[in-house]
Design an enzyme around this catalytic site. Structure first.
Site, PDB file in Angstrom:
ATOM      1  N   THR A 191      -3.802   5.135  -1.663  1.00  0.00           N
ATOM      2  CA  THR A 191      -4.746   5.618  -0.649  1.00  0.00           C
ATOM      3  C   THR A 191      -4.711   7.203  -0.912  1.00  0.00           C
ATOM      4  O   THR A 191      -4.070   7.688  -1.825  1.00  0.00           O
ATOM      5  CB  THR A 191      -4.423   5.420   0.854  1.00  0.00           C
ATOM      6  OG1 THR A 191      -5.353   5.932   1.677  1.00  0.00           O
ATOM      7  CG2 THR A 191      -2.905   5.957   0.998  1.00  0.00           C
ATOM      8  N   TYR A 192      -5.334   7.953  -0.135  1.00  0.00           N
ATOM      9  CA  TYR A 192      -5.314   9.301  -0.581  1.00  0.00           C
ATOM     10  C   TYR A 192      -5.573   9.966   0.871  1.00  0.00           C
ATOM     11  O   TYR A 192      -6.040   9.236   1.894  1.00  0.00           O
ATOM     12  CB  TYR A 192      -6.256   9.899  -1.564  1.00  0.00           C
ATOM     13  CG  TYR A 192      -7.754   9.534  -1.289  1.00  0.00           C
ATOM     14  CD1 TYR A 192      -8.728  10.043  -0.632  1.00  0.00           C
ATOM     15  CD2 TYR A 192      -7.998   8.535  -2.464  1.00  0.00           C
ATOM     16  CE1 TYR A 192      -9.943   9.750  -0.681  1.00  0.00           C
ATOM     17  CE2 TYR A 192      -9.321   8.165  -2.580  1.00  0.00           C
ATOM     18  CZ  TYR A 192     -10.437   8.794  -1.586  1.00  0.00           C
ATOM     19  OH  TYR A 192     -11.511   8.316  -1.965  1.00  0.00           O
ATOM     20  N   GLU A 250       0.895  -1.269  -0.030  1.00  0.00           N
ATOM     21  CA  GLU A 250       0.077   0.132  -0.080  1.00  0.00           C
ATOM     22  C   GLU A 250       0.801   1.223   0.056  1.00  0.00           C
ATOM     23  O   GLU A 250       1.955   1.365   0.711  1.00  0.00           O
ATOM     24  CB  GLU A 250      -1.014   0.001   1.136  1.00  0.00           C
ATOM     25  CG  GLU A 250      -1.758   1.112   1.209  1.00  0.00           C
ATOM     26  CD  GLU A 250      -3.088   1.034   2.096  1.00  0.00           C
ATOM     27  OE1 GLU A 250      -3.817   0.107   1.898  1.00  0.00           O
ATOM     28  OE2 GLU A 250      -3.222   1.824   3.177  1.00  0.00           O
TER      29      GLU A 250
END
Length: 290
Positions: A48-49, A17
Site C-alpha cells: 500500500t501507500y 499486506e
C-alpha cells in the site's frame, strides 16, 4: 502470475499486506520483516501507500524488489488520488517492466487534513474508473478490488455499495479483498449477498490484529468496521491492565481465532494486514491449518 489463477491452484492460503516506510532510512528494517515472514509462504503480498499517495513512488520500487530479490508475488496498490491517464499509464508500464502482474485498484483515502475525498481528475472519480482504464490498457493484468462486508462508510445504502462492487467486477476486477471486520458472520453474509447479486469471483477476507485500543477505535470509525461489544470490552480490560502490550496479545489471539474460523467455514484464505509486525503474523499463522 495473476492472483486469480493462484487462488484457483491453492486453498486455503495466507496473503500479506505491507505498507512501505515513509523514510528510506527505515527500509532496512522493513525488509528484515519481509525476510522473517518468508517462511509463511504467502500466496501474494500487497503493498500500500500512505494517505494522499504520500509514499506512491516507493511502492513501485518495493514491489519490484519483493519480486526479484525475494521471489514473492506482489500486488501494487493503485488509487485515484492524484491520478491522471499519463501517470497511471506510466505506472502500469513500470510494473510491466518489473514483471509485476497484479494491482489492487482503489479509490483511495483523502490527503491528510482533508475529510472528504475530492477527485483530482474527471477521469478517475471512483475505483470503477480505475478498473476500467487498467483493463483497457493492460488486458492481461490481474486486478483486485476492495469490498466492504459492513458497507462503505460513504455509501448511501448497502444495496448501492453492493452495486458499485458489482460494477467493478463487470469492468474487469478478478477478485475482492475485503475491508477489515471483526465479526465473521458479517463476512459470510457479505459473500452470500455478493453471490445473489451475481458476483462470483473469489472474496478474500481481510484480518487485522489489533495492536492498540486507541488506533483501532480510530480506524474502525474511518472504515465502518464494527467492534463486537464483547471484544471491545476485552480490549479495554487489556488496555487498563497492561497498555498496548496487553492489547496486542489479546488482538493477536482474536485474529488467530478469527482466521481459523474463516478457513474452517470455507473462506478461500485470509489476507493479513500485517502492520509490518512480523511476530504478530507468525503467531497468527502458527494457529492455522494450511
Amino acid at each position: 502470475m495473476r492472483i486469480k489463477e493462484l487462488i484457483q491452484a491453492k486453498r486455503p492460503f495466507v496473503s500479506l499486506e505491507f505498507f512501505p516506510p515513509k523514510q528510506r532510512e527505515a527500509w532496512a528494517g522493513f525488509f528484515e520483516v519481509v525476510e522473517r515472514l518468508l517462511p509463511v509462504h504467502p500466496l501474494f503480498v500487497s503493498v500500500t501507500y500512505g494517505a494522499g499517495g504520500s509514499t506512491h513512488a516507493h511502492t513501485l520500487e518495493i514491489v519490484s524488489r519483493l519480486k526479484t530479490a525475494y521471489g514473492l508475488e506482489p500486488m501494487a496498490h493503485l488509487t485515484c488520488v492524484g491520478a491522471s491517464r499519463e501517470k497511471i499509464r506510466g505506472f502500469l508500464d513500470a510494473l510491466a517492466e518489473a514483471g509485476v502482474d497484479n494491482v489492487l485498484a482503489l479509490r483511495g483515502d483523502p490527503p491528510k487534513g482533508q475529510e472528504a475525498f475530492v477527485p483530482d481528475s474527471d477521469d478517475f472519480q471512483h475505483a470503477s474508473d480505475l478498473v476500467s482504464f487498467i483493463r483497457q490498457e493492460r488486458p492481461g493484468l490481474g486486478i483486485g478490488v476492495a469490498g466492504y462486508p459492513e458497507c462503505h462508510p460513504a455509501a448511501v445504502s448497502p444495496e448501492a455499495d453492493l452495486e458499485f462492487l458489482r460494477q467493478k467486477i463487470c469492468l474487469g476486477g478478478d477478485f475482492v479483498v475485503s475491508q477489515l471486520f471483526f465479526d465473521n458472520d458479517a463476512y459470510f453474509g457479505f459473500v452470500d449477498r455478493c453471490r445473489a447479486a451475481g458476483i462470483d469471483v473469489p472474496i478474500i477476507p481481510g484480518v487485522l490484529p489489533v495492536m492498540s485500543l486507541a488506533s483501532i477505535k480510530r480506524l474502525a470509525g474511518l472504515c465502518g468496521a464494527h467492534l463486537p461489544p464483547a471484544y471491545l470490552a476485552e480490549l479495554e480490560r487489556a488496555d487498563a491492565a497492561g497498555g498496548n502490550a496487553a492489547v496486542a496479545e489479546a488482538g493477536i489471539a482474536y485474529a488467530r481465532r478469527q482466521a481459523r474460523d474463516l478457513i474452517a467455514r470455507g473462506a478461500p484464505g485470509v489476507h493479513l494486514y500485517t502492520l509490518n509486525k512480523a511476530e504478530a503474523v507468525l503467531s497468527i499463522v502458527a494457529g492455522l491449518d494450511l
